[in-house]
Every structure is written in C-alpha cells, then in structure tokens.
Scaffold this motif. Sequence first.
Motif, PDB file in Angstrom:
ATOM      1  N   PHE A  87       0.512  -1.326  -0.668  1.00  0.00           N
ATOM      2  CA  PHE A  87       0.241  -0.832   0.232  1.00  0.00           C
ATOM      3  C   PHE A  87       1.004   1.583  -0.022  1.00  0.00           C
TER       4      PHE A  87
ATOM      5  N   MET B  46      -6.294  14.559  -9.999  1.00  0.00           N
ATOM      6  CA  MET B  46      -7.513  13.249  -9.177  1.00  0.00           C
ATOM      7  C   MET B  46      -8.572  13.970  -7.874  1.00  0.00           C
ATOM      8  N   PHE B  47      -9.681  12.924  -8.141  1.00  0.00           N
ATOM      9  CA  PHE B  47     -10.513  13.161  -7.443  1.00  0.00           C
ATOM     10  C   PHE B  47     -10.885  12.988  -6.202  1.00  0.00           C
TER      11      PHE B  47
ATOM     12  N   THR C 212     -12.290  11.739   4.565  1.00  0.00           N
ATOM     13  CA  THR C 212     -12.465  10.003   4.008  1.00  0.00           C
ATOM     14  C   THR C 212     -12.579   9.743   5.872  1.00  0.00           C
ATOM     15  N   PHE C 213     -11.892  10.744   7.025  1.00  0.00           N
ATOM     16  CA  PHE C 213     -12.609  10.065   7.761  1.00  0.00           C
ATOM     17  C   PHE C 213     -13.299  10.742   8.975  1.00  0.00           C
TER      18      PHE C 213
ATOM     19  N   THR D  54     -10.092   6.983  -6.949  1.00  0.00           N
ATOM     20  CA  THR D  54     -10.340   8.197  -5.603  1.00  0.00           C
ATOM     21  C   THR D  54     -10.575   6.671  -5.333  1.00  0.00           C
ATOM     22  N   ARG D  55     -11.123   5.299  -5.241  1.00  0.00           N
ATOM     23  CA  ARG D  55     -11.474   4.916  -4.268  1.00  0.00           C
ATOM     24  C   ARG D  55     -10.916   4.101  -3.926  1.00  0.00           C
TER      25      ARG D  55
ATOM     26  N   VAL E 261      -7.657   5.406  -3.504  1.00  0.00           N
ATOM     27  CA  VAL E 261      -7.091   6.396  -2.536  1.00  0.00           C
ATOM     28  C   VAL E 261      -7.461   6.200  -0.964  1.00  0.00           C
ATOM     29  N   GLY E 262      -9.320   6.690  -1.769  1.00  0.00           N
ATOM     30  CA  GLY E 262      -9.616   6.345  -0.370  1.00  0.00           C
ATOM     31  C   GLY E 262      -8.875   4.907   0.635  1.00  0.00           C
ATOM     32  N   MET E 263      -9.288   4.029   0.062  1.00  0.00           N
ATOM     33  CA  MET E 263      -8.841   2.766   0.479  1.00  0.00           C
ATOM     34  C   MET E 263      -7.381   2.277   1.234  1.00  0.00           C
ATOM     35  N   ARG E 264      -6.627   3.317   0.249  1.00  0.00           N
ATOM     36  CA  ARG E 264      -5.472   2.810   0.633  1.00  0.00           C
ATOM     37  C   ARG E 264      -5.139   3.872   2.439  1.00  0.00           C
TER      38      ARG E 264
ATOM     39  N   GLY F  55      -7.852   4.074   4.131  1.00  0.00           N
ATOM     40  CA  GLY F  55      -7.858   3.552   4.962  1.00  0.00           C
ATOM     41  C   GLY F  55      -6.923   2.151   5.767  1.00  0.00           C
TER      42      GLY F  55
ATOM     43  N   VAL G 162     -13.168   1.559   7.310  1.00  0.00           N
ATOM     44  CA  VAL G 162     -13.340   2.982   6.171  1.00  0.00           C
ATOM     45  C   VAL G 162     -12.814   1.757   5.000  1.00  0.00           C
TER      46      VAL G 162
ATOM     47  N   TYR H 236     -14.290   1.353   1.189  1.00  0.00           N
ATOM     48  CA  TYR H 236     -13.876   1.565  -0.121  1.00  0.00           C
ATOM     49  C   TYR H 236     -13.180  -0.001  -0.923  1.00  0.00           C
TER      50      TYR H 236
END
Lengths: 310, 937
Positions: free
Chosen positions: A10, A209-210, A215-216, B116-117, B119-122, B124, B195, B199
């Motif tokens: 990651f 990017m968007f 997110t939190f 976007t998703r 990145v969100g998963m990452r 989290g 989170v 994601y």
Amino acid sequence: MLRSLIWVLFVGSAGAAAEPILPLQSVATDARKVALGRQLFFDTRLSRTNDISCASCHQLSSHGADNSARSKGAFGRLGEVRAPTVYNSVFNIRQAWDGKAIDLKTQVTLPVENPKEFATTWAELIATLNQDQAFKTAFTQVYREGLSSDSISDAIAHYERSLITLNAPFDLWLQGKATLSEQAQEGYRLFKYYGCINCHQGKNVGGNMFAKMGTFGDYFGDRGTAIEPSDYGRYNVTGREEDKFTFKVPGLRMAARQTYFFHDGSEQSLTGAINTMARYQLGRSLSEAELAAIAAFLESLVGHHQEMDQ
Amino acid sequence: MKQKVKINLPVIGQCLLMCVLTALMVYFFRAHVTTGERQHEQVSLLFDAKSIDAKLDKFALTLSIGSLRHFDELQQLDKALHHLTDKQQTGQVGAEYQAYLKLLSHKMALMEQLKTRAVGMRNGLTYLPLVLDEMIAIQHPQALLASTILASLVTSGQPLDEVLLDTRIRMLAETANSNESFALLSRRFVNHIQVAVHYYRLVRKTRQQYLAIDSKAAFASLYRAQMDLHAMQLQQTGTLSEQLFGLAVVLLLMLLFILQRLNKAKNHALQASQLLHDAIERLQEGFALYDSEGTLTLTNQCWLRHYGVLSKAQFPQTLDDWHLRKSDFVHEQSETPQRLQKTAQGRWLQIRHARTAEGGYVYISVDVTEFKEVEAELKTAAAVYQATQEGIMTTNADLEITAVNPAFTRITGYQEHEVLGKKPNLLSSGRHDTRFYEHMWQTLETKGEWAAEIWNRRKDGTIYPEWLAISAVQDEQGQVQQYIAVLSDMTERKEQEAKIAYQAMYDALTGLPNRRLLLDRISQDLKQIERQPHLSALLFIDLDRFKRINDAMGHDAGDNLLLEVANRLNHLVRRTDTLARFGGDEFVLLLSQISDVEDAAKVAEKILTSLAQPFIINGFEVISGASIGIAIMPDDAREQQEILRRADLAMYKAKESGRNQYHYFAPSMQQQVNRRVELEQLLRKAIANNELAVFYQPIIELKSGQLYGFEALTRWPHDGQYITPDEFIPVAEESGLISELGEWMLTQATSDIEMLNRSLNLNCCLSANISSQQYRLGFNATTLRHILRQTGFAPGNLALEITESILLDDDEAILAWLEGLRATGAQLSIDDFGTGYSSLSYLRRFPINTIKIDKSFIHEFAHAPDSQNLVRAILSMAASLGLSVIAEGVEHVAQLEGLKEMECDLVQGYVYAKPMSMMELQVWCEEFCQEQAKSLA
C-alpha cells in the motif's frame, strides 16, 4: 512479516529510486499569444464594471490565488468558492474545484458571463476591446479572425500555460542540484509516511485526481456552517450520488504561500490546513513538530516565476 | 461536306480525348488517393484509441495492486482520449468509432472513480499495521482477531468471506475492554478497517464495472466494420480499375481510329499537295501564295527565277517583309491588280494578284521583258519612221502607196492622203527613160533591193535629185508583199558637194584658185602645150615684209593685206591667166600662152610697181613690196612641180639680189640648190663622224701688244681642202644642223682655251659665233651654263658673237634671250658691225659689250677715206657707249698703224696670225709669250 507485506502493498516502494513527486518543467507556448494573453489577463475591461481583471483574484506577485476566502467580482459580488492558484494550473486534470472545465481555455470562458465574476457578455466584451484600435491591430496580427470568445480565451489560456513555477528547492534537490533542509526532508518523509502522498503526487503535487473531502469523520458537519450547493463539489458536474463532496485534489506547489485554504477558504493557516487534512483524510493527528516539518517541506515546493518579481 | 468532316475530325478527337482523360483522372483520384489516405487516417485513429484502451487496462491493473506512484501518466491518457473525442468523425465507421470512444470515456470515468476509491482504501489501510503493532506490543486481547481481519482483507488469491469479515469487525468493535488503552486501540483499528473495507468494496465494485465493459468486443466489431469498409472501398477501386481499363481500351481504339483517319487525310493532302506542286511547277508563269497570316507558303521555280533567287528561303517570307524589301524584290501592292514592274535584275514582270478565300494572296508573275523589248523596238522604229529625215513610202504588191512618213511629205510636198492608193510614178520627173526603170525592176526582182540617185518631181513641179533605195518585202513563199522605198532629198547635198569642190580648189580668204587648182591648171596647160606648142610663164610672187606686218599688226591685218594684194593682182591679169594663192604670202600667176618670154617680165614689172604702192591697212599705211621668180614652160620644165620649184628658186634669187626685184630662172640656180643639198648630207655625216675642227685666231691688245684672246672658227676639212664657213654655215642654218654644230663648237672651244689658259698660265678670252638660227632652235642660257659647267671655262672670258640681223627683229623675246645669256656672265659681241642696219638704237637697247668692225672696212682702210671715217665714227660712238671694239681682218702693218692712231682697242688678223689648229696655237702662244717676255725684258 505481515507488516512489511502491507508496506509493500500500500505505501509502495518508498526507498526506490523513483519518487512520486516530479520536478516541474515549462510547457511549450506561443510567445506572441502569451503576450496578448498577459495583456488581457491584467485588463479590467474584461469585467462589466471595468474594475475586475483575472489578476484581481489571481494575484501573481504572491501565489496566484486570492487573499480572501471568497473573491470579489463585479458589483462587489462574492464568488461561491475560494479562487485557486493559477500557477501550474496547466497540469490540473480538470479546472475549477469541481472540475467543470476540461482545460484552461474552457475555464477562461467561465468568469466572463458569470454574474459573480466579470458579469458581462462576450458580445459586449468584444465590442469594448474592438474600440482599442492599437490592441485590435496587434491582436489581429496574431489571430486572423480578430477578437472573439475563442481567440480571447485561447490567448489567456496560452498565458496561463506559461505560469509555471520553476526551480523549487525541492525540485533542485530531487535532481541532485541542491541540498534540502533536514526539516524539509523530514517533512517529505512524514508526507509520504502518513499517506498525504496518496493524493498529492505527480509534478503538481496533486491536481491530477478527485477525492472526497472527509474520508475519516464528517468535515462538513464539523465545520459548523450550513452546506451550500458548492460544497457538493463534483456532484454538481456528474450528478452521481457518490461524487457528492468530492473535489479536485489541489496541487500543493504554491500551498505554503497561500493565505486561505480549501474550497471554502475555511482555514487560514498552513499548519491548520495540514492538521485538518490529516484528521479528515487520513484519520490521524500530528504533533507540532510534524506539522512544522511538513510545512517546511511544502515551503520547499515553491518555485519561481517572473511575475512574482513584478 | 466531306472536307468539313476531315477538318473537324481531329478537333472532335481532341475534345473527346480531353474529356476522357479528365474523367480518368477524377476516377483515379477518387479511387486511389482519397480512399488510401482516409483508410490510413482511420486505421491510425483506430489504433490510437486501441492504444488508449490497452493503457487504461494496464493502469487499472497497476492501480488495483497499488503500485502506481502518481497519476500524471494517467492524466496524459485522459488528455489523449479527449483529443480523440474532439476529432469529429462521420460516416459509417464514425458511428462505430464514436461508440468505441464513448466506451473508452466510460472506462476513463470508471478509472477516475477507481483512483478516488483506491486512494480512500489506501488511506484506511495505511494506519492499520501501526495500530496492529501497538496492539501486539501491549498484548491487546483482540490483537489476534485484528490481525486475522487485516490478513483476510489483504490476502489475495482467495475470495473474501465478507460476512465473516463483517462478523469479525463487529466482534472486535463490540468487545468491551476495561483497559482504556486497549479500548482506544480497538476503536482506532475498527475505525480505519471500516473505512478500508468500505473503500475496498467500492473498489471491487468499480473494478467489476470496469471489467464488465467488453471493449475488446467493441474494438473487434469496430475493426471488422473498418475492414468491411476497406474491403468495400477496395471493391469500389477494383470496379473503378475495370472501368478505367475499359475506358483505356475505348480510348486506344478511338485513337487508332483517329490516327487512321488522320493518316488517310494526310495521304490525301499529300497527294493533293503533290498534284498542286506539280501543276504549279509546270506553269510558265511565276506563282506565289501567301496565307491569311501573310506568310509565304508556296512558290514555284519560275517565280524564284523571275526574282533572281535560288530558293524560296531567299525570298521574303512574309508580306510585310516583302514590302520592306521591295527595292530588292519589286512589289507594288496597288489597287490595279495588274501592272508592269522592273526587278532588280532588270526583268520586266507583269504581276497579278488576287485574294484567296482563306484571306491570303495569290500572285502570278509573267516575264514580259521580251515583249517589252519588242515594244520598245517598235516604238523606236515608229519614232524613227516619224522623225527620220529620209522620206519613207510603202506600197503593196500592186504598187499602190500604203503609207508615207512626214519626211516624205516634206520632200515631195504631197500629204499622205493625197498619195494613198496612188502609184509612185506620180513623182516621176520624166528624166529617166524606160530602160532605167526596167533595170530597176529587174534588180528588185533578183536582189530584192535597189538603190540609185534619180530625179523626181515635187508636187510644185520642181525637179530635184533624190537618193532612192527600194526594198521588196517578201512573205514566206517568196511572194512580194510590199515595197519599201526610202528616199532622201539630195538637193542640199549636191549643193554641199559643189561647195566642198569649190573649197577644195579655191582659197577661202581671197577666193583665188588654190595650190591644187593651180597645179591642175598647170598640168592642163602642159598637156595643151604638148598638143599645141606655146609658151607659158609661171610667176612666183612672194611678198616682202609680210611676216613683219603680220607679227606687228596681227593676223587680221595680214589677212587684209593679202586680200588687198589679191585685189590688185586680179586687176593686172587676163581672164585666161590663173592667179592662185599658193600659201602664206606667196601668190603664183600662170600666164598661159604668151607670145614672148619678155611678156612675163612686163607683167612682173607691172606687179612690182603695183605692189610697191603703199597699202592702207586698218587705217595705217603699209609698204610691202614683192619679189618675183619667173619660170618659162616648157623651156625651164615640163612638169608641174618642177616648174613651180624653179619659179620659187628664181624668186629666192630675186630676193637675194635685193627686194622688189624679179628674176628669171637660170640653170646655175639649180646647180646651187643641188650643191646645198649635197653639202647638207656631207655636213650631217661630218658632224656624226666628228670631222669638223675648231681653229683659233688670236686677238691682240693694240696698245700693249699683249695677247687678249681668240676667236673660235669652225673649220671643215673635206677631201684635202677646207670648205669655208661662208659655204657650210648657211647650209647648217637652213637644215637645223647649226644647233648641234654650234653647241659642239662652243663646248670644244671653251674646253680647248681652258686647257690652254691652264697650261700656259694665261687668262685669255674666247669669242664664239652664235647663229640667229640657234636662238630659234632652242639654244639659251641654260644650255650655255651647262656647257660652261662642263668645261669649267670662266663665263666672264667668253664673248658670244651675234650678227646684226638678229637684232633687227627688235623683239621682246630676243631681248629676253640675250639678257638671259648675259646673266650667265658671258659677254655679247656684234659681229660684222656696219654691214647691215647698223643702228645706235639697238646698241642701246640690247646688252652688248663689244662690237666687231667688219673686215670689209679694214680692207678698204688704206685707200678709201670714207672707210677710215666710218671706222673712226664707229670707234668714237663705241667709246661714248662704253663698248670695246675689235677690228678684224687686219692684214697689213699700215692698217695696224691706222687703227693704232684711231686708238682701236683690239685687233685680229693675219698681221698677227691666221686661224690655227689647237696644236699650232699652242706653239704660237708659247712663242708669242716668249717674245713678249723678251720685248719686256
């Protein structure tokens, strides 16, 4: 063992030679169009009230953005979102916070007829500019068709394409041309360690990017002000439910110089903004030292453009 | 009609060819170029899109495994796709292509969501390993559970049991922990894992959506459509190619057809052209053709020959050029289509021209030079006929007058209309008999022409002499067609002849018979004497002083004098006598049939008396006088020339014996003449043979007795004796030999005396005689200078002796001559002074230095007191004029004494020495010099 696996998966290979941030380089432009574009960029005749130009809200001598949360347009009307920096905007995937303009040229057309910005019409604007024979002659020498919405937009877009801040200390460091302070280097390490780099990467350190604001946690709930249509972000463009509160990730090249942050201009300090971002996007809280280090890193991203010398 | 087709055929062919070619080019362009280019472009776009598709798929994979460090490249891809979308595509493929692009856009949008998703998963997941580490470090009771949850989420390869995952997360979240730090860590873990899972699910969903898009099939269908289209276009091209081939074949056939037709037409044209050329070349006339552009297209040889050029190229190639060069190639473009022109070669051309239907000009030239010449001849003949002084009359075979010219009218007095149709015998004078005419006709018949002098009668009846020439003109068969008579009036000519005859016999000035008639009369008389013996006398009359009168008063006066003389003589002669002017101032009178010889003397006396009378000429009184010689026929001669010569001799004798005398011829006279002729021949020979010699007689100064000089005297030794100068000098003068003789003598004498002077150291003078004839024969100062230069003799020591007679002429020319001689330095001396017309005047006038008293006076000196007086007078006169005097012929001492008394300067004579040869002279001189020296001593 498991931990190292996750790192690999990651965070990516931090120690590898290839860095997620690239040095800035200029883009090819037509000098004659750039000159015309610059003239128009500073021309207040673009607004109905003859008092607002592009440069009014994109203050090139400092950071290319505005020194207020909401910019003032014609008749003193306030804009809906904070004016983002025009510097390095050529590298953005889309223009504007919600990405409604596909490129700079499209973006330029937007403020002209926006009642909160120039509040004029193209016909009127062209008629006004055509009265200036000297300008008209100079313009027609470059654009055969003369003054038109397309040619005016093109000229300004050309100028904006030239607004790239070069030779940032960080870029020079990346290229091995200069050293970087320990603090900035520590800031860069933290920037990557905490995951800021996930969104803010590439040569513009973002902009490609968007991402969803919050997110939190609930950013807009915690903000304490009512949600406005502009807060829906990309949803206003795509109309997809999942795009609500999603915004274009801003490039951080000029972030260290800015006086207001985020689309709503709600934050006024750099470290505050870093802190907000860590909390709502990464679900983390940072120490003062860490905030200062990241701020130092962001400062090292600021390059130079001749307009800053004006 | 047929011709029209011939002309139009190539034009139609050309038009057709152009149309077909244009069509072919359009077809070809459409079939090949456009199709090819479009195909290429479309395929290129197709593969650009496909490339984007492939890259997107690659990014999707990279993104889902999380190894993408930044999205700049993905952003590039987005821009490329926008670029493609911006390019408007239409047509059959366009729809398929747009669908494909739309699909790609969709994919791109999903990619944005995925970004976007992911990145969100990452975001989290980033914190979870650290939280887990902390849980393990503090021996969190749910550490294992948390570890299991995280492991199940990140383990790939096995399908995720989401129910179990949710159950475990819920279990972890719900487990109550008394320990505060355990609870905090559990909350953090759950917070982040939720989170991440949220994601994760979104990523999975988006991935499934992305993978559900069958872009491969879409591309395949697009590609197929493209290929179908291409195949269709290929087929179209094929069809077009076939059409093209067909067209080409048709075109080729058409071309062949046209070519064949053209060839045929060309052959026709060639044949026609050859026919035309042949026809034109056969023409006797020149031919030239200019087309409508004014360019020379055709000529024949005859034309070129008329203009004197060898080839067509030399002739002006255009009408304008011709016009410019018309001085070389005559060309008068006038309205009269036919006129005569003269070429540079002198040929006469009749040139006609006409316009051709095409707008050009055709020229025909005819060489009419010969006609022109004939015409000119005819004109000349006509002019001659009209203008000639000779009358011309033509008759037909029947002798009827058919034409007469103006001269005929002038001669005969008959007008043309009066004689036409009449016979020529109306002119007959009747003086010729029938035999005359018979002879004429006979000659005409045999010879075809006849000419003679005849008498004819004019219209006014006068009869006149005429030269008549008749020609009979015959036709091819020899039949007389006409007679042409040319007649000229001879009246005038006859008169002219008479005049000429008269002039031939009579002197033009005096009208007296001339020498010719005289000779004729003499010979007639001589003939008559033979038949009927009688005496006749011939008087040769020569006027005295005529020459002087002529020279002094002019020829006009001379002529008048002669007329007067003739007039006087005419009165003295009988009609039967013949008085003739013989020439110059000589008249001859033939007294025919005299009874006595004395009759002639009587007549001569009468004549002398008459002519002695003064004449009045031009208002002046002139005295002439005459000398007459008389010869008697047949006593003195029986031949005309002879008798004349004898009369002439007698006349000279008369003249010698004094003027105004007459003298009968005597045989001694003839002997004298004969002697002279003989002497002349001898003298000529003697001069040629250098037989002559110069003798010298000393001249002494009387007072001192010293040697003064010498006189040179020519001597001619012949047959042992000397011929005297008195005898041969006149002969030399008459024959002209005196010139040669005199110069020779002068040269010899100066040379001799120069030598003598040198050898004896003397400075003696030399006297030499110059004849007046020498003056006439050209002796002058130049000759003298030449001689003196040649011999080196001092001019001052030379005295030229001339006779008095030369001075008598009193001429300016003589004066000039003498002055010229004096100018050389030589002196002049008068010889034989006192014998002639001694005159003081000429002594003054002429540049004379010395006079020589004639020896006759010295001879008579002793016994003639007159001579003494004369000599004394001469000496005193000479002294007064400053002239020196030489007395010559002094033979006796008494004479010498007398001269000495009279104080004469110089003497010469036998008393001192006779003339001597050069050798004798030298001896004499030496002796004389010795004696002189002795006497002085």
